[in-house]
Design a protein around this motif. Structure first.
Motif, PDB file in Angstrom:
ATOM      1  N   LEU A  29       8.770  -6.088   1.854  1.00  0.00           N
ATOM      2  CA  LEU A  29       8.422  -5.225   2.989  1.00  0.00           C
ATOM      3  C   LEU A  29       7.064  -4.550   2.775  1.00  0.00           C
ATOM      4  N   MET A  30       6.799  -4.129   1.539  1.00  0.00           N
ATOM      5  CA  MET A  30       5.500  -3.522   1.248  1.00  0.00           C
ATOM      6  C   MET A  30       4.379  -4.562   1.371  1.00  0.00           C
ATOM      7  N   LEU A  31       4.626  -5.785   0.914  1.00  0.00           N
ATOM      8  CA  LEU A  31       3.643  -6.855   1.049  1.00  0.00           C
ATOM      9  C   LEU A  31       3.377  -7.158   2.521  1.00  0.00           C
ATOM     10  N   ASP A  32       4.437  -7.200   3.318  1.00  0.00           N
ATOM     11  CA  ASP A  32       4.292  -7.440   4.750  1.00  0.00           C
ATOM     12  C   ASP A  32       3.483  -6.322   5.410  1.00  0.00           C
ATOM     13  N   ALA A  33       3.772  -5.072   5.049  1.00  0.00           N
ATOM     14  CA  ALA A  33       3.026  -3.950   5.620  1.00  0.00           C
ATOM     15  C   ALA A  33       1.560  -4.002   5.200  1.00  0.00           C
ATOM     16  N   GLY A  34       1.303  -4.363   3.941  1.00  0.00           N
ATOM     17  CA  GLY A  34      -0.078  -4.471   3.483  1.00  0.00           C
ATOM     18  C   GLY A  34      -0.830  -5.578   4.196  1.00  0.00           C
ATOM     19  N   LEU A  35      -0.207  -6.734   4.341  1.00  0.00           N
ATOM     20  CA  LEU A  35      -0.852  -7.834   5.061  1.00  0.00           C
ATOM     21  C   LEU A  35      -1.072  -7.480   6.530  1.00  0.00           C
ATOM     22  N   TYR A  36      -0.117  -6.747   7.109  1.00  0.00           N
ATOM     23  CA  TYR A  36      -0.276  -6.310   8.504  1.00  0.00           C
ATOM     24  C   TYR A  36      -1.488  -5.388   8.623  1.00  0.00           C
ATOM     25  N   GLY A  37      -1.676  -4.529   7.608  1.00  0.00           N
ATOM     26  CA  GLY A  37      -2.833  -3.635   7.615  1.00  0.00           C
ATOM     27  C   GLY A  37      -4.155  -4.384   7.505  1.00  0.00           C
ATOM     28  N   PHE A  38      -4.155  -5.541   6.850  1.00  0.00           N
ATOM     29  CA  PHE A  38      -5.362  -6.349   6.736  1.00  0.00           C
ATOM     30  C   PHE A  38      -5.542  -7.300   7.921  1.00  0.00           C
ATOM     31  N   GLY A  39      -4.627  -7.257   8.878  1.00  0.00           N
ATOM     32  CA  GLY A  39      -4.776  -8.072  10.084  1.00  0.00           C
ATOM     33  C   GLY A  39      -4.013  -9.378  10.079  1.00  0.00           C
TER      34      GLY A  39
END
Length: 148
Positions: A29-39
């Motif tokens: 979930l943290m990886l998904d949120a981080g990737l979402y933040g990078f677009g």
């Protein structure tokens, strides 16, 4: 020890697998949120969380079954050949249906993937309801057998 319960080794293994699965879920979930933040958006918001949750739940259950910590010790010798054959046939049918579904729906752009979020959530919910219902039925049958 009761007939339905897990022994100490199985409880420790179940707790270990549960803790590891929770950490995997948190990291994904943290990886998904981080990737979402990078677009980087692979599926729209509610569907990505449900997919990650389903993957982690499936890994948890498979590891419990593989580690022999899903069901307590059995006192009867059973021959599960019919059960294995039925489960294999059902798994093959589901895999075939999923492959045909994905083959017939050609995803060319992100909008088509986002439009599939609602059906993914619907299918996930129906699958979860079916699993809960079957588990309840199996538990009732096992409780009835234990009382006799």
């Amino acid at each position: 020890m009761s007939k339905k319960g897990l022994d100490e080794m199985q409880l420790q293994r179940k707790n270990k697998v549960g803790n590891q699965s929770f950490l995997i879920l948190m990291y994904l979930l943290m990886l998904d949120a981080g990737l979402y933040g990078f677009g980087f958006r692979w599926v729209s918001y509610p569907a990505n969380i449900m997919i990650i949750l389903n993957i982690c739940s499936a890994v948890y259950v498979v590891r419990l079954i593989k580690g022999n910590a899903y069901v307590g010790p059995s006192y009867e010798k059973e021959k599960p050949i019919l059960r294995v054959v039925i489960n294999s046939v059902v798994a093959i049918l589901f895999a075939t249906a999923i492959i045909l579904f994905l083959k017939n729906t050609r995803f060319n752009n992100v909008n088509q993937i986002d439009s599939m979020a609602a059906p993914i959530l619907f299918i996930t919910s129906i699958t979860a309801i079916i699993i809960v219902t079957l588990t309840g039925i199996i538990r009732k049958i096992q409780n009835k057998d234990d009382k006799e």
